[in-house]
Design a protein around this motif. Structure first.
Motif, PDB file in Angstrom:
ATOM      1  N   SER A  87       0.837  -1.205   0.000  1.00  0.00           N
ATOM      2  CA  SER A  87       0.000   0.000   0.000  1.00  0.00           C
ATOM      3  C   SER A  87       0.867   1.249   0.000  1.00  0.00           C
ATOM      4  O   SER A  87       0.537   2.238  -0.666  1.00  0.00           O
ATOM      5  CB  SER A  87      -0.954   0.001   1.197  1.00  0.00           C
ATOM      6  N   ASP A  88       1.983   1.214   0.723  1.00  0.00           N
ATOM      7  CA  ASP A  88       2.892   2.362   0.716  1.00  0.00           C
ATOM      8  C   ASP A  88       3.439   2.602  -0.691  1.00  0.00           C
ATOM      9  O   ASP A  88       3.545   3.753  -1.138  1.00  0.00           O
ATOM     10  CB  ASP A  88       4.057   2.134   1.686  1.00  0.00           C
ATOM     11  N   GLU A  89       3.768   1.531  -1.392  1.00  0.00           N
ATOM     12  CA  GLU A  89       4.254   1.644  -2.768  1.00  0.00           C
ATOM     13  C   GLU A  89       3.181   2.260  -3.671  1.00  0.00           C
ATOM     14  O   GLU A  89       3.481   3.135  -4.503  1.00  0.00           O
ATOM     15  CB  GLU A  89       4.635   0.265  -3.310  1.00  0.00           C
ATOM     16  N   ALA A  90       1.935   1.831  -3.494  1.00  0.00           N
ATOM     17  CA  ALA A  90       0.849   2.332  -4.339  1.00  0.00           C
ATOM     18  C   ALA A  90       0.591   3.810  -4.078  1.00  0.00           C
ATOM     19  O   ALA A  90       0.383   4.590  -5.019  1.00  0.00           O
ATOM     20  CB  ALA A  90      -0.424   1.512  -4.089  1.00  0.00           C
ATOM     21  N   VAL A  91       0.601   4.206  -2.804  1.00  0.00           N
ATOM     22  CA  VAL A  91       0.387   5.615  -2.464  1.00  0.00           C
ATOM     23  C   VAL A  91       1.536   6.465  -2.996  1.00  0.00           C
ATOM     24  O   VAL A  91       1.321   7.549  -3.551  1.00  0.00           O
ATOM     25  CB  VAL A  91       0.219   5.791  -0.942  1.00  0.00           C
ATOM     26  N   CYS A  92       2.749   5.979  -2.854  1.00  0.00           N
ATOM     27  CA  CYS A  92       3.916   6.702  -3.370  1.00  0.00           C
ATOM     28  C   CYS A  92       3.816   6.880  -4.877  1.00  0.00           C
ATOM     29  O   CYS A  92       4.135   7.949  -5.406  1.00  0.00           O
ATOM     30  CB  CYS A  92       5.195   5.956  -3.003  1.00  0.00           C
ATOM     31  N   ASP A  93       3.336   5.845  -5.572  1.00  0.00           N
ATOM     32  CA  ASP A  93       3.177   5.934  -7.026  1.00  0.00           C
ATOM     33  C   ASP A  93       2.180   7.025  -7.399  1.00  0.00           C
ATOM     34  O   ASP A  93       2.415   7.795  -8.331  1.00  0.00           O
ATOM     35  CB  ASP A  93       2.721   4.591  -7.584  1.00  0.00           C
ATOM     36  N   VAL A  94       1.056   7.110  -6.671  1.00  0.00           N
ATOM     37  CA  VAL A  94       0.060   8.153  -6.948  1.00  0.00           C
ATOM     38  C   VAL A  94       0.650   9.536  -6.674  1.00  0.00           C
ATOM     39  O   VAL A  94       0.523  10.453  -7.499  1.00  0.00           O
ATOM     40  CB  VAL A  94      -1.210   7.926  -6.103  1.00  0.00           C
ATOM     41  N   LEU A  95       1.293   9.700  -5.530  1.00  0.00           N
ATOM     42  CA  LEU A  95       1.856  11.010  -5.179  1.00  0.00           C
ATOM     43  C   LEU A  95       2.935  11.437  -6.171  1.00  0.00           C
ATOM     44  O   LEU A  95       3.088  12.631  -6.446  1.00  0.00           O
ATOM     45  CB  LEU A  95       2.420  10.985  -3.767  1.00  0.00           C
ATOM     46  N   SER A  96       3.651  10.480  -6.704  1.00  0.00           N
ATOM     47  CA  SER A  96       4.703  10.803  -7.664  1.00  0.00           C
ATOM     48  C   SER A  96       4.136  11.314  -8.984  1.00  0.00           C
ATOM     49  O   SER A  96       4.854  11.954  -9.762  1.00  0.00           O
ATOM     50  CB  SER A  96       5.576   9.569  -7.919  1.00  0.00           C
ATOM     51  N   GLN A  97       2.845  11.042  -9.229  1.00  0.00           N
ATOM     52  CA  GLN A  97       2.202  11.533 -10.449  1.00  0.00           C
ATOM     53  C   GLN A  97       1.680  12.962 -10.302  1.00  0.00           C
ATOM     54  O   GLN A  97       1.260  13.569 -11.294  1.00  0.00           O
ATOM     55  CB  GLN A  97       1.029  10.619 -10.821  1.00  0.00           C
ATOM     56  N   LEU A  98       1.688  13.495  -9.077  1.00  0.00           N
ATOM     57  CA  LEU A  98       1.178  14.839  -8.824  1.00  0.00           C
ATOM     58  C   LEU A  98       2.262  15.878  -9.070  1.00  0.00           C
ATOM     59  O   LEU A  98       3.402  15.718  -8.617  1.00  0.00           O
ATOM     60  CB  LEU A  98       0.690  14.955  -7.383  1.00  0.00           C
ATOM     61  N   ASN A  99       1.919  16.931  -9.767  1.00  0.00           N
ATOM     62  CA  ASN A  99       2.868  18.018  -9.980  1.00  0.00           C
ATOM     63  C   ASN A  99       3.164  18.742  -8.667  1.00  0.00           C
ATOM     64  O   ASN A  99       2.323  18.823  -7.773  1.00  0.00           O
ATOM     65  CB  ASN A  99       2.310  19.040 -10.971  1.00  0.00           C
ATOM     66  N   GLY A 100       4.370  19.301  -8.602  1.00  0.00           N
ATOM     67  CA  GLY A 100       4.725  20.178  -7.499  1.00  0.00           C
ATOM     68  C   GLY A 100       5.511  19.506  -6.395  1.00  0.00           C
ATOM     69  O   GLY A 100       5.699  18.289  -6.359  1.00  0.00           O
ATOM     70  N   HIS A 101       5.994  20.369  -5.510  1.00  0.00           N
ATOM     71  CA  HIS A 101       6.682  19.952  -4.296  1.00  0.00           C
ATOM     72  C   HIS A 101       5.634  19.848  -3.200  1.00  0.00           C
ATOM     73  O   HIS A 101       4.879  20.793  -2.959  1.00  0.00           O
ATOM     74  CB  HIS A 101       7.746  21.000  -3.942  1.00  0.00           C
ATOM     75  N   LEU A 102       5.550  18.700  -2.524  1.00  0.00           N
ATOM     76  CA  LEU A 102       4.477  18.439  -1.565  1.00  0.00           C
ATOM     77  C   LEU A 102       4.968  18.583  -0.131  1.00  0.00           C
ATOM     78  O   LEU A 102       5.871  17.849   0.306  1.00  0.00           O
ATOM     79  CB  LEU A 102       3.907  17.036  -1.765  1.00  0.00           C
ATOM     80  N   GLU A 103       4.384  19.544   0.585  1.00  0.00           N
ATOM     81  CA  GLU A 103       4.614  19.704   2.021  1.00  0.00           C
ATOM     82  C   GLU A 103       3.511  18.925   2.735  1.00  0.00           C
ATOM     83  O   GLU A 103       2.347  19.335   2.762  1.00  0.00           O
ATOM     84  CB  GLU A 103       4.561  21.184   2.411  1.00  0.00           C
ATOM     85  N   LEU A 104       3.869  17.780   3.305  1.00  0.00           N
ATOM     86  CA  LEU A 104       2.894  16.848   3.850  1.00  0.00           C
ATOM     87  C   LEU A 104       2.772  17.006   5.360  1.00  0.00           C
ATOM     88  O   LEU A 104       3.720  16.761   6.109  1.00  0.00           O
ATOM     89  CB  LEU A 104       3.300  15.411   3.511  1.00  0.00           C
ATOM     90  N   ILE A 105       1.581  17.436   5.799  1.00  0.00           N
ATOM     91  CA  ILE A 105       1.273  17.561   7.226  1.00  0.00           C
ATOM     92  C   ILE A 105       0.511  16.307   7.641  1.00  0.00           C
ATOM     93  O   ILE A 105      -0.479  15.944   7.005  1.00  0.00           O
ATOM     94  CB  ILE A 105       0.454  18.836   7.493  1.00  0.00           C
ATOM     95  N   LYS A 106       0.946  15.652   8.682  1.00  0.00           N
ATOM     96  CA  LYS A 106       0.407  14.341   9.057  1.00  0.00           C
ATOM     97  C   LYS A 106      -1.043  14.447   9.525  1.00  0.00           C
ATOM     98  O   LYS A 106      -1.369  15.243  10.392  1.00  0.00           O
ATOM     99  CB  LYS A 106       1.260  13.712  10.150  1.00  0.00           C
ATOM    100  N   GLY A 107      -1.910  13.625   8.919  1.00  0.00           N
ATOM    101  CA  GLY A 107      -3.294  13.510   9.352  1.00  0.00           C
ATOM    102  C   GLY A 107      -3.494  12.273  10.204  1.00  0.00           C
ATOM    103  O   GLY A 107      -2.588  11.442  10.355  1.00  0.00           O
ATOM    104  N   ASN A 108      -4.695  12.100  10.738  1.00  0.00           N
ATOM    105  CA  ASN A 108      -4.948  10.961  11.617  1.00  0.00           C
ATOM    106  C   ASN A 108      -4.910   9.625  10.868  1.00  0.00           C
ATOM    107  O   ASN A 108      -4.699   8.580  11.486  1.00  0.00           O
ATOM    108  CB  ASN A 108      -6.292  11.112  12.339  1.00  0.00           C
ATOM    109  N   HIS A 109      -5.076   9.639   9.542  1.00  0.00           N
ATOM    110  CA  HIS A 109      -5.001   8.404   8.769  1.00  0.00           C
ATOM    111  C   HIS A 109      -3.650   8.212   8.088  1.00  0.00           C
ATOM    112  O   HIS A 109      -3.494   7.276   7.302  1.00  0.00           O
ATOM    113  CB  HIS A 109      -6.112   8.369   7.720  1.00  0.00           C
ATOM    114  N   ASP A 110      -2.687   9.078   8.358  1.00  0.00           N
ATOM    115  CA  ASP A 110      -1.356   8.967   7.750  1.00  0.00           C
ATOM    116  C   ASP A 110      -0.412   8.277   8.726  1.00  0.00           C
ATOM    117  O   ASP A 110      -0.105   8.830   9.789  1.00  0.00           O
ATOM    118  CB  ASP A 110      -0.815  10.350   7.377  1.00  0.00           C
ATOM    119  N   SER A 111       0.033   7.091   8.375  1.00  0.00           N
ATOM    120  CA  SER A 111       0.895   6.340   9.283  1.00  0.00           C
ATOM    121  C   SER A 111       2.340   6.808   9.199  1.00  0.00           C
ATOM    122  O   SER A 111       2.781   7.332   8.173  1.00  0.00           O
ATOM    123  CB  SER A 111       0.826   4.844   8.957  1.00  0.00           C
TER     124      SER A 111
END
Length: 202
Positions: A67-91
């Motif tokens: 699942s981590d690989e799949a999520v990483c693949d999706v995020l890698s398709q998004l343009n831009g630099h991503l500043e990720l703030i941890k949510g309650n569902h983000d492990s």
């Protein structure tokens, strides 16, 4: 340019359909994921920055790394630099995986990570960005940008929900396609529109 979003919930099949909490009328998660990717990339350039205020995805597999690989693949398709703030569902496991597979994109790492929140200044105002809505008390020129509550709004004018399901798009001149991150000018429209609504109710 800088953009803002939250609660994409990639792969979260239980959110599919029409509901008061998180209306997502898609046939399946693949359609939802691709819609967000397409609408995101139609607005965000590769050199832009997007603040994602948590709950990136909800996806469980065995082994969990799939699942981590799949999520990483999706995020890698998004343009831009991503500043990720941890949510309650983000492990933490997901964040560790992303940190270990963090490509250099236009001269900087694709992902940056924040446990609680980020404060930035914009045009004589400060945005305090968190996943959960924060009750800041009596403050001047500080706006809490948040997610978490999906198709609901905090009845406080200093709190702005920037999630993909936010009802506070009502303050914009026109609604944006689902999953489109909000620009700073659109955030300001929300801030001004919500403040005006509160004044009108007094």
């Amino acid at each position: 340019m800088e953009f803002f979003t939250s609660d994409t919930h990639f792969f979260h099949k239980d959110l599919l359909g029409n509901s008061d909490f998180a209306p997502r009328p898609f046939a399946d998660v693949d359609e939802m994921n691709q819609t967000i990717i397409d609408n995101w990339n139609a607005r965000v350039a590769p050199t832009d920055t997007v603040y994602h205020l948590g709950d990136i995805a909800l996806y469980f597999t065995k082994p969990a790394v799939k699942s981590d690989e799949a999520v990483c693949d999706v995020l890698s398709q998004l343009n831009g630099h991503l500043e990720l703030i941890k949510g309650n569902h983000d492990s933490r496991a997901l964040f560790k995986y992303l940190a270990a597979h963090n490509p250099i994109d236009h001269g900087q790492p694709k992902f940056a990570f924040h446990d609680v929140g980020v404060l930035i200044k914009y045009d004589h105002r400060q945005y305090y960005m968190t996943h959960y809505p924060m009750m800041l008390g009596i403050v001047k020129q500080i706006i809490n940008l948040h997610g978490h509550i999906h198709h609901y709004a905090v009845p406080v004018k200093e709190n702005i929900n920037v999630g993909v399901d936010t009802p506070e798009q009502q303050y914009l001149d026109r609604p944006l396609p689902f999953g489109t991150p909000f620009s700073t000018s659109e955030i300001e429209q929300m801030v001004v529109g919500k403040a005006q609504e509160f004044r009108d109710k007094q």
